[in-house]
Scaffold this active site. Structure first.
Site, short mmCIF file in Angstrom:
data_model
loop_
_atom_site.label_atom_id
_atom_site.label_comp_id
_atom_site.label_asym_id
_atom_site.label_seq_id
_atom_site.Cartn_x
_atom_site.Cartn_y
_atom_site.Cartn_z
N THR A 137 14.23 15.29 -8.18
CA THR A 137 14.50 15.68 -6.81
C THR A 137 15.76 16.53 -6.74
O THR A 137 16.64 16.45 -7.60
CB THR A 137 14.66 14.44 -5.90
OG1 THR A 137 14.75 14.87 -4.53
CG2 THR A 137 15.92 13.65 -6.26
N ASP A 179 7.03 11.80 -3.60
CA ASP A 179 6.59 12.74 -2.58
C ASP A 179 6.25 11.89 -1.36
O ASP A 179 5.47 10.93 -1.46
CB ASP A 179 5.38 13.56 -3.02
CG ASP A 179 5.24 14.81 -2.16
OD1 ASP A 179 6.18 15.63 -2.16
OD2 ASP A 179 4.22 14.97 -1.47
N ARG A 239 9.56 3.98 0.77
CA ARG A 239 10.00 4.24 -0.61
C ARG A 239 10.34 2.94 -1.33
O ARG A 239 10.04 2.77 -2.51
CB ARG A 239 11.20 5.19 -0.59
CG ARG A 239 11.52 5.79 -1.95
CD ARG A 239 12.49 6.96 -1.81
NE ARG A 239 11.89 8.07 -1.08
CZ ARG A 239 12.20 8.41 0.17
NH1 ARG A 239 13.15 7.75 0.83
NH2 ARG A 239 11.59 9.41 0.77
#
Length: 230
Positions: free
Chosen positions: A26, A87, A211
């Protein structure tokens, strides 16, 4: 070494253990911060694609899992180390699931999520959806890829509603306008421990954010916590 939960040996027999160094694929500082906090109890040395100067690959997938895999494999091949990519996106029922895969794109090249949240509110107002009909959910797809091509996929979702105006300055992205079910606060108002903290000492660890829920599956399958960790 202490097992994370009952049945862990069976889970490890079906998944590849993860130890040592890990690239977080990321360039998003908020995602990197969350992932480092989630990984902290497991002794994993995490570094980001941004810190390593890796380019951002084209996300040509049609699902969150596909785009996560593209990023993870690109970082694993470039570094020769295991890489993890997330994602994720916000899916609003009244907008037919938008922004969805284009959650980050709505913020534009400058990553102006204030503008992105304002656009989302305008789209809802155009359709005359009242506050009680603004259901939404966050999705996170986490993929770990190894240089040899092996990959592991874990997904998490959290349901709630879109609120306006934005509330709170914590978190990142669309957090200030998302209020998860069962909470009086938006993700933007919650401290990091409340949003994505996990009590690993519990017999059945729970997680709130999308997440963190995806990471919970990853940890159960691929990570082991040492007795020295709190």
């Amino acid at each position: 070494m202490a097992p994370l939960a009952a049945g862990r040996d069976d889970e490890h027999s079906m998944h590849r253990p993860l130890t040592g160094k890990l690239v977080i694929a990321t360039h998003n500082a908020g995602k990197l911060r969350e992932m480092r906090e989630l990984l902290a109890p497991f002794g994993i040395e995490a570094m980001s694609a941004g810190e390593l100067g890796l380019p951002v690959p084209d996300e040509t997938g049609h699902m969150f899992a596909e785009n996560a895999a593209i990023k993870a494999h690109a970082a694993a091949i470039a570094t020769g180390m295991p890489a993890c990519a997330d994602d994720s996106g916000l899916c609003v029922d009244a907008l037919d699931g938008a922004p969805g895969l284009f959650t980050a794109d709505w913020a534009g090249p400058s990553k102006d999520f204030g503008a992105a949240m304002a656009r989302l509110e305008r789209e809802l107002e155009r359709r005359s959806f009242p506050p009680d009909r603004r259901r939404a959910h966050f999705v996170s797809a986490l993929v770990i890829a190894w240089p040899d091509g092996h990959e592991e996929l874990f997904e998490g979702r959290v349901f709630g509603r879109v609120v306006w105006p934005p509330r709170g300055e914590r978190g990142f992205g669309y957090d200030p306008i998302f209020q998860p079910d069962g909470s009086d606060f938006t993700f933007g108002e919650l401290a990091s421990d409340a949003k994505h903290g996990i009590d690993w000492s519990a017999s059945e660890p729970q997680a709130l954010s999308h997440r963190a829920r995806a990471f919970l599956g990853l940890a159960r399958a691929c990570l082991t916590r040492s007795r020295e960790q709190p």
